[in-house]
Design a protein around this motif. Sequence first.
Motif, PDB file in Angstrom:
ATOM      1  N   GLY A   1       0.827  -1.199   0.000  1.00 42.30           N
ATOM      2  CA  GLY A   1       0.000   0.000   0.000  1.00 42.30           C
ATOM      3  C   GLY A   1       0.856   1.241   0.000  1.00 42.30           C
ATOM      4  N   GLY A   2       0.237   2.374  -0.031  1.00 40.09           N
ATOM      5  CA  GLY A   2       0.972   3.635  -0.058  1.00 40.09           C
ATOM      6  C   GLY A   2       1.261   4.058  -1.486  1.00 40.09           C
ATOM      7  N   PRO A   3       1.136   5.344  -1.763  1.00 44.44           N
ATOM      8  CA  PRO A   3       1.269   5.818  -3.133  1.00 44.44           C
ATOM      9  C   PRO A   3       2.693   6.066  -3.590  1.00 44.44           C
ATOM     10  N   GLY A   4       3.686   6.002  -2.660  1.00 47.82           N
ATOM     11  CA  GLY A   4       5.042   6.340  -3.072  1.00 47.82           C
ATOM     12  C   GLY A   4       5.130   7.758  -3.602  1.00 47.82           C
ATOM     13  N   SER A   5       4.521   8.689  -2.864  1.00 48.34           N
ATOM     14  CA  SER A   5       4.313  10.042  -3.388  1.00 48.34           C
ATOM     15  C   SER A   5       5.606  10.802  -3.632  1.00 48.34           C
ATOM     16  N   ARG A   6       6.689  10.464  -2.917  1.00 46.07           N
ATOM     17  CA  ARG A   6       7.943  11.191  -3.116  1.00 46.07           C
ATOM     18  C   ARG A   6       8.647  10.774  -4.407  1.00 46.07           C
ATOM     19  N   LEU A   7       8.079   9.781  -5.111  1.00 43.85           N
ATOM     20  CA  LEU A   7       8.599   9.399  -6.426  1.00 43.85           C
ATOM     21  C   LEU A   7       7.649   9.808  -7.544  1.00 43.85           C
ATOM     22  N   TRP A   8       6.708  10.680  -7.230  1.00 43.92           N
ATOM     23  CA  TRP A   8       5.832  11.212  -8.265  1.00 43.92           C
ATOM     24  C   TRP A   8       6.674  12.024  -9.256  1.00 43.92           C
ATOM     25  N   PRO A   9       6.433  11.947 -10.553  1.00 43.69           N
ATOM     26  CA  PRO A   9       5.315  11.265 -11.225  1.00 43.69           C
ATOM     27  C   PRO A   9       5.631   9.860 -11.739  1.00 43.69           C
ATOM     28  N   LEU A  10       6.780   9.250 -11.301  1.00 46.89           N
ATOM     29  CA  LEU A  10       6.991   7.843 -11.641  1.00 46.89           C
ATOM     30  C   LEU A  10       5.926   6.985 -10.966  1.00 46.89           C
ATOM     31  N   SER A  11       5.757   7.221  -9.677  1.00 48.03           N
ATOM     32  CA  SER A  11       4.759   6.499  -8.899  1.00 48.03           C
ATOM     33  C   SER A  11       3.494   7.342  -8.838  1.00 48.03           C
ATOM     34  N   ARG A  12       2.375   6.738  -9.184  1.00 49.57           N
ATOM     35  CA  ARG A  12       1.097   7.447  -9.205  1.00 49.57           C
ATOM     36  C   ARG A  12       0.104   6.704  -8.326  1.00 49.57           C
ATOM     37  N   ALA A  13      -0.976   7.385  -7.965  1.00 54.03           N
ATOM     38  CA  ALA A  13      -1.990   6.763  -7.112  1.00 54.03           C
ATOM     39  C   ALA A  13      -2.525   5.473  -7.733  1.00 54.03           C
ATOM     40  N   GLY A  14      -2.700   5.469  -9.046  1.00 53.30           N
ATOM     41  CA  GLY A  14      -3.221   4.276  -9.709  1.00 53.30           C
ATOM     42  C   GLY A  14      -2.166   3.253 -10.064  1.00 53.30           C
ATOM     43  N   GLN A  15      -0.895   3.612  -9.970  1.00 52.43           N
ATOM     44  CA  GLN A  15       0.216   2.720 -10.299  1.00 52.43           C
ATOM     45  C   GLN A  15       1.368   3.013  -9.337  1.00 52.43           C
TER      46      GLN A  15
END
Length: 365
Positions: A10-24
């Motif tokens: 779980g968790g969005p990995g938000s500090r790696l946005w936009p590589l990591s996204r809420a849907g992926q």
Amino acid sequence: MSLHVIIPAGGPGSRLWPLSRAGQPKFLLDLLGQGSSLLQATVDRLYPLTASLTVVTGARHGEAVASQNLPARLNPEVKSKYAMLLEPSRKNSLGAIAWAAARLQAKYGAVIAGSFAADHAIKDVSAFRQAVTAAVKAAEGGKIVTIGIAPSRPATAYGYICASDTIMRAEGDQPPVLVAKSFKEKPSEPQARNYLETGGYFWNAGMFVFNTEILLSHLRELLPSYYDTIQEMVRLTPGTAEFVTLWESLPSYPIDTAIAEPVAARGGVAVVAAADFGWSDVGDFDSLHAALAGDNPLNPVVRGTGESQVLASPGAFIDNQGEEKLVVVGIPNAVVIRRGDVTLVTTTESAQKIGDVAGEQGELA
């Protein structure tokens, strides 16, 4: 070895946005270019020790996790003991781990279980397995056991575990197991430097191994209504209206503060003083660059299907999926991520701030 593996994914990995996204989110991505997602790699390094595998993920990611085909990475006996549990909403680590542990106990009786994050990276798998084996043996003695990561720098992004000098267990080639004194929240830089100078402190990577009966008994004592709700949920079919109502009634607690900290204060937690097995939480672009740059941290990392040119920019991380050529000149530690709908330009020093930007973009769901 009879280790029942729980992987909270779980968790969005938000500090790696936009590589990591809420849907992926990042646990579904091949961030390290190894031909497998971080989740698949987690299963691969644990499967020789695994008696059963339970993956807990959000309902919105159920289809994507199923497409990872995790049972195919297990031997036939363990494959039949694979389960994917879908959380109706995010309830932090205690919800996922307590639910999975209660289900394991209902099915198999009191067993040794271990919870391991789906989105971390480990270089020395053999040393990691030795640490897990030591943790299992210590958990058989009744402790909740965490695997400590020897700090290599005064990091402020991680919590710390303070170990005592009391050796609970030391056997053969396995790392020693020490009784833990306390857990520390993410420190300031002066505090972190003091931890390294003092010694006896480990990064808390959130890996816990325990007897399910011991964990649930602590939960019953410390959070009795939470325990009662979990036990009711185990008797219900996940996803039903009654189940969802119970799930939504649970407070959102991390297992560290809800269970590990108070239990450590009474001497009930142990820490494996593991050898350096090359752990990374791959939590931001700084750590992702470090995982990919090799022995020289100044090496630029340049990848993606788009054409890129990087000059005089040591330590840069470039991932270009755009159609236009990308040129970066004279920006040390630059981070440039180009996707069809967004281009991010920052530096690794500012990587911790990206989570705030991701939240503004609605990427924390």
